[in-house]
Design a protein around this motif. Structure first.
Motif, mmCIF file in Angstrom:
data_model
loop_
_atom_site.group_PDB
_atom_site.id
_atom_site.type_symbol
_atom_site.label_atom_id
_atom_site.label_comp_id
_atom_site.label_asym_id
_atom_site.label_seq_id
_atom_site.Cartn_x
_atom_site.Cartn_y
_atom_site.Cartn_z
ATOM 1 N N GLY A 219 0.816 -1.212 0.000
ATOM 2 C CA GLY A 219 0.000 0.000 0.000
ATOM 3 C C GLY A 219 0.853 1.267 0.000
ATOM 4 O O GLY A 219 0.560 2.241 -0.709
ATOM 5 N N ALA A 220 1.953 1.240 0.792
ATOM 6 C CA ALA A 220 2.836 2.403 0.850
ATOM 7 C C ALA A 220 3.496 2.646 -0.502
ATOM 8 O O ALA A 220 3.655 3.803 -0.930
ATOM 9 N N ALA A 221 3.889 1.577 -1.193
ATOM 10 C CA ALA A 221 4.513 1.719 -2.516
ATOM 11 C C ALA A 221 3.532 2.325 -3.515
ATOM 12 O O ALA A 221 3.898 3.172 -4.342
ATOM 13 N N GLN A 222 2.254 1.916 -3.453
ATOM 14 C CA GLN A 222 1.251 2.467 -4.366
ATOM 15 C C GLN A 222 0.985 3.946 -4.077
ATOM 16 O O GLN A 222 0.842 4.758 -5.004
ATOM 17 N N LEU A 223 0.921 4.294 -2.778
ATOM 18 C CA LEU A 223 0.723 5.712 -2.418
ATOM 19 C C LEU A 223 1.926 6.554 -2.837
ATOM 20 O O LEU A 223 1.768 7.694 -3.320
ATOM 21 N N LEU A 224 3.125 5.988 -2.651
ATOM 22 C CA LEU A 224 4.328 6.703 -3.051
ATOM 23 C C LEU A 224 4.330 6.970 -4.562
ATOM 24 O O LEU A 224 4.704 8.060 -5.008
ATOM 25 N N GLU A 225 3.860 6.010 -5.326
ATOM 26 C CA GLU A 225 3.811 6.164 -6.786
ATOM 27 C C GLU A 225 2.882 7.316 -7.183
ATOM 28 O O GLU A 225 3.168 8.062 -8.135
ATOM 29 N N LEU A 226 1.778 7.476 -6.435
ATOM 30 C CA LEU A 226 0.843 8.570 -6.731
ATOM 31 C C LEU A 226 1.448 9.945 -6.429
ATOM 32 O O LEU A 226 1.033 10.957 -6.992
ATOM 33 N N GLU A 227 2.422 9.977 -5.514
ATOM 34 C CA GLU A 227 3.029 11.239 -5.109
ATOM 35 C C GLU A 227 4.265 11.600 -5.929
ATOM 36 O O GLU A 227 4.855 12.664 -5.720
ATOM 37 N N LEU A 228 4.663 10.721 -6.839
ATOM 38 C CA LEU A 228 5.874 10.985 -7.614
ATOM 39 C C LEU A 228 5.672 12.190 -8.528
ATOM 40 O O LEU A 228 4.615 12.332 -9.168
ATOM 41 N N PRO A 229 6.686 13.052 -8.610
ATOM 42 C CA PRO A 229 6.572 14.199 -9.540
ATOM 43 C C PRO A 229 6.517 13.716 -10.982
ATOM 44 O O PRO A 229 7.147 12.729 -11.348
ATOM 45 N N GLU A 230 5.753 14.411 -11.779
ATOM 46 C CA GLU A 230 5.509 13.975 -13.159
ATOM 47 C C GLU A 230 6.809 13.821 -13.948
ATOM 48 O O GLU A 230 6.963 12.891 -14.733
ATOM 49 N N ARG A 231 7.763 14.725 -13.708
ATOM 50 C CA ARG A 231 8.985 14.691 -14.515
ATOM 51 C C ARG A 231 9.859 13.469 -14.218
ATOM 52 O O ARG A 231 10.707 13.089 -15.018
ATOM 53 N N HIS A 232 9.657 12.861 -13.024
ATOM 54 C CA HIS A 232 10.458 11.681 -12.665
ATOM 55 C C HIS A 232 9.603 10.403 -12.621
ATOM 56 O O HIS A 232 10.104 9.356 -12.198
ATOM 57 N N LEU A 233 8.358 10.492 -13.021
ATOM 58 C CA LEU A 233 7.431 9.377 -12.853
ATOM 59 C C LEU A 233 7.929 8.117 -13.542
ATOM 60 O O LEU A 233 7.937 7.034 -12.950
ATOM 61 N N LYS A 234 8.360 8.238 -14.795
ATOM 62 C CA LYS A 234 8.733 7.057 -15.569
ATOM 63 C C LYS A 234 9.903 6.318 -14.937
ATOM 64 O O LYS A 234 9.879 5.090 -14.778
ATOM 65 N N GLU A 235 10.951 7.055 -14.550
ATOM 66 C CA GLU A 235 12.140 6.386 -14.032
ATOM 67 C C GLU A 235 11.948 5.874 -12.604
ATOM 68 O O GLU A 235 12.462 4.806 -12.229
ATOM 69 N N LEU A 236 11.172 6.601 -11.791
ATOM 70 C CA LEU A 236 10.980 6.163 -10.402
ATOM 71 C C LEU A 236 9.881 5.118 -10.254
ATOM 72 O O LEU A 236 9.881 4.336 -9.304
ATOM 73 N N ARG A 237 8.920 5.149 -11.190
ATOM 74 C CA ARG A 237 7.826 4.169 -11.130
ATOM 75 C C ARG A 237 8.365 2.741 -11.241
ATOM 76 O O ARG A 237 7.787 1.797 -10.699
ATOM 77 N N GLU A 238 9.481 2.573 -11.925
ATOM 78 C CA GLU A 238 10.091 1.245 -12.056
ATOM 79 C C GLU A 238 10.406 0.655 -10.683
ATOM 80 O O GLU A 238 10.200 -0.526 -10.433
ATOM 81 N N TYR A 239 10.865 1.515 -9.749
ATOM 82 C CA TYR A 239 11.228 1.038 -8.413
ATOM 83 C C TYR A 239 10.001 0.691 -7.580
ATOM 84 O O TYR A 239 9.971 -0.301 -6.863
ATOM 85 N N THR A 240 8.974 1.555 -7.682
ATOM 86 C CA THR A 240 7.758 1.255 -6.911
ATOM 87 C C THR A 240 7.079 -0.006 -7.418
ATOM 88 O O THR A 240 6.516 -0.784 -6.637
ATOM 89 N N GLN A 241 7.159 -0.247 -8.720
ATOM 90 C CA GLN A 241 6.561 -1.454 -9.279
ATOM 91 C C GLN A 241 7.304 -2.713 -8.827
ATOM 92 O O GLN A 241 6.705 -3.769 -8.642
ATOM 93 N N VAL A 242 8.630 -2.602 -8.657
ATOM 94 C CA VAL A 242 9.401 -3.732 -8.117
ATOM 95 C C VAL A 242 8.894 -4.080 -6.717
ATOM 96 O O VAL A 242 8.684 -5.253 -6.382
ATOM 97 N N ILE A 243 8.672 -3.041 -5.902
ATOM 98 C CA ILE A 243 8.174 -3.281 -4.536
ATOM 99 C C ILE A 243 6.808 -3.957 -4.576
ATOM 100 O O ILE A 243 6.546 -4.937 -3.864
ATOM 101 N N VAL A 244 5.906 -3.447 -5.418
ATOM 102 C CA VAL A 244 4.552 -4.009 -5.518
ATOM 103 C C VAL A 244 4.593 -5.452 -5.994
ATOM 104 O O VAL A 244 3.935 -6.342 -5.429
ATOM 105 N N LYS A 245 5.399 -5.724 -7.040
ATOM 106 C CA LYS A 245 5.450 -7.087 -7.604
ATOM 107 C C LYS A 245 6.060 -8.080 -6.616
ATOM 108 O O LYS A 245 5.600 -9.215 -6.497
ATOM 109 N N GLU A 246 7.110 -7.670 -5.901
ATOM 110 C CA GLU A 246 7.727 -8.567 -4.916
ATOM 111 C C GLU A 246 6.793 -8.797 -3.731
ATOM 112 O O GLU A 246 6.724 -9.901 -3.190
#
Length: 362
Positions: free
Chosen positions: A156-183
């Motif tokens: 849940g924290a990883a999903q909330l963090l993804e929503l708070e990511l700044p638009e300019r860094h969304l693509k590169e940082l979303r990869e990390y939050t998705q790793v957390i969610v998938k694991e």
């Protein structure tokens, strides 16, 4: 009387070397004067070493046999027979059927025959398996519940963090939050598998064991369509019985699927084989309870065998002989069979692994 150790069989008793039973001959002082090869193997000692001892010095609880030896030399009985557990220092106890007879030969007073009590060994092993299984279930249940709650929070924290990511860094940082969610999802799936036997109700109905095997056969054939032959050796006279069909399908499937995966090199060579065998066993003892009849089921493969170092631990959770295996398949299979008051046994060597399922019938 001085010991006169014979490294060869006594005259007139040459055939003793050929016997499968352990034979030991004592003198008047209860010292070993002869032991056949089977006795050396059973006692894990050479004749030369045994000849330095009195028989009662080999075991921690053998003093009671002194009275038996005395009665034998006094010809108070033809032979004495009893099941014994002989305790040894630093070694496993011996469960044996012991026969004591008197000898009327110079320097030879007592003949002892020891036959390993296979039934007692089997009962002890089953008791250890049941205790181990119960401990495993408690450990799994407690561990799974401890993991489950933090996992939900991490995901849940990883999903909330993804929503708070700044638009300019969304693509590169979303990869990390998705790793957390998938694991977190992967671990959640593992926890669900660990808890499955304890969550799912035990649904009892009429079961035809051959329908169970045929369902498993169709699933294995669909996954391994070529290179694997599945031979059926059924006793079609086996009646229906009360049980949970889905649990039994899952138990047999887990074993058969493990076997098929271990057969990968033979499947590639085109000579892999699984044998499904059904029989009825009579007068079976399971968990110290005697049953008149029991299902005697076998899943046999011609694979490389289970590594010797894990053969005693294959039903432990998270123990696997295959790289990438979860080590849960056999643990769950054993749990499902035990819910039917049964047990799974395994005998394995290169070229033949035989999983035997015994389930009592009313």
């Amino acid at each position: 009387m001085a010991s006169n150790t014979n490294l060869t069989p006594p005259r007139g008793l040459e055939g003793l070397d050929l016997l499968a039973s352990a034979i030991i001959i004592l003198d008047d002082d209860n010292r070993v004067v002869y032991a056949n090869p089977a006795a050396e193997h059973l006692l894990e000692s050479s004749v030369k070493a045994l000849s330095q001892l009195r028989f009662t010095e080999m075991f921690l609880n053998a003093d009671s046999l002194n009275a038996v030896f005395r009665q034998a030399t006094e010809n108070l009985f033809a032979d004495w027979r009893q099941d014994l557990t002989l305790e040894r220092s630093g070694r496993e106890p011996l469960h044996v059927h012991c026969i004591v007879s008197a000898l009327d030969k110079p320097g030879m007073a007592i003949l002892i025959e020891l036959r390993e009590n296979v039934q007692q060994l089997k009962l002890d092993r089953e008791e250890r398996l049941l205790d181990q299984s119960q401990a495993n279930k408690e450990l799994i249940r407690n561990l799974a519940h401890e993991i489950k709650n933090p996992l939900g929070g991490i995901r849940g924290a990883a999903q909330l963090l993804e929503l708070e990511l700044p638009e300019r860094h969304l693509k590169e940082l979303r990869e990390y939050t998705q790793v957390i969610v998938k694991e977190a999802d992967r671990l959640q799936t593992l926890v669900d598998r660990l808890l499955a036997p304890h969550r799912r109700p035990h649904i009892v109905g009429d079961v035809n064991i051959h329908e169970v095997f045929e369902r498993v056969r169709s699933l294995i054939t669909a996954e391994f369509p070529s290179g694997l032959a599945i031979k059926r050796d059924y006793d079609l006279s086996i009646p229906e019985f009360r049980g949970d069909k889905e649990q039994l399908i899952q138990a047999v499937l887990n074993i058969a699927h493990n076997a098929a995966q271990a057969l990968a090199p033979r499947i590639a060579a085109g000579d892999a084989q699984l044998i499904f065998q059904t029989r009825i066993a009579r007068q079976v003892t399971l968990a110290k309870v005697r049953y008149r009849l029991a299902l005697d089921l076998h899943i046999i493969d011609n694979g490389p065998g289970i590594p010797p170092e894990i053969q005693d631990r294959i039903f432990y959770p998270l123990v696997s002989g295959r790289e990438g295996g979860s080590g849960l398949g056999l643990t769950l299979a054993q749990t499902f069979v035990q819910q039917h008051m049964g047990v799974i046994e395994c005998a394995s060597r290169p070229g033949c692994t035989d999983f035997r399922i015994l389930i009592p019938l009313p």
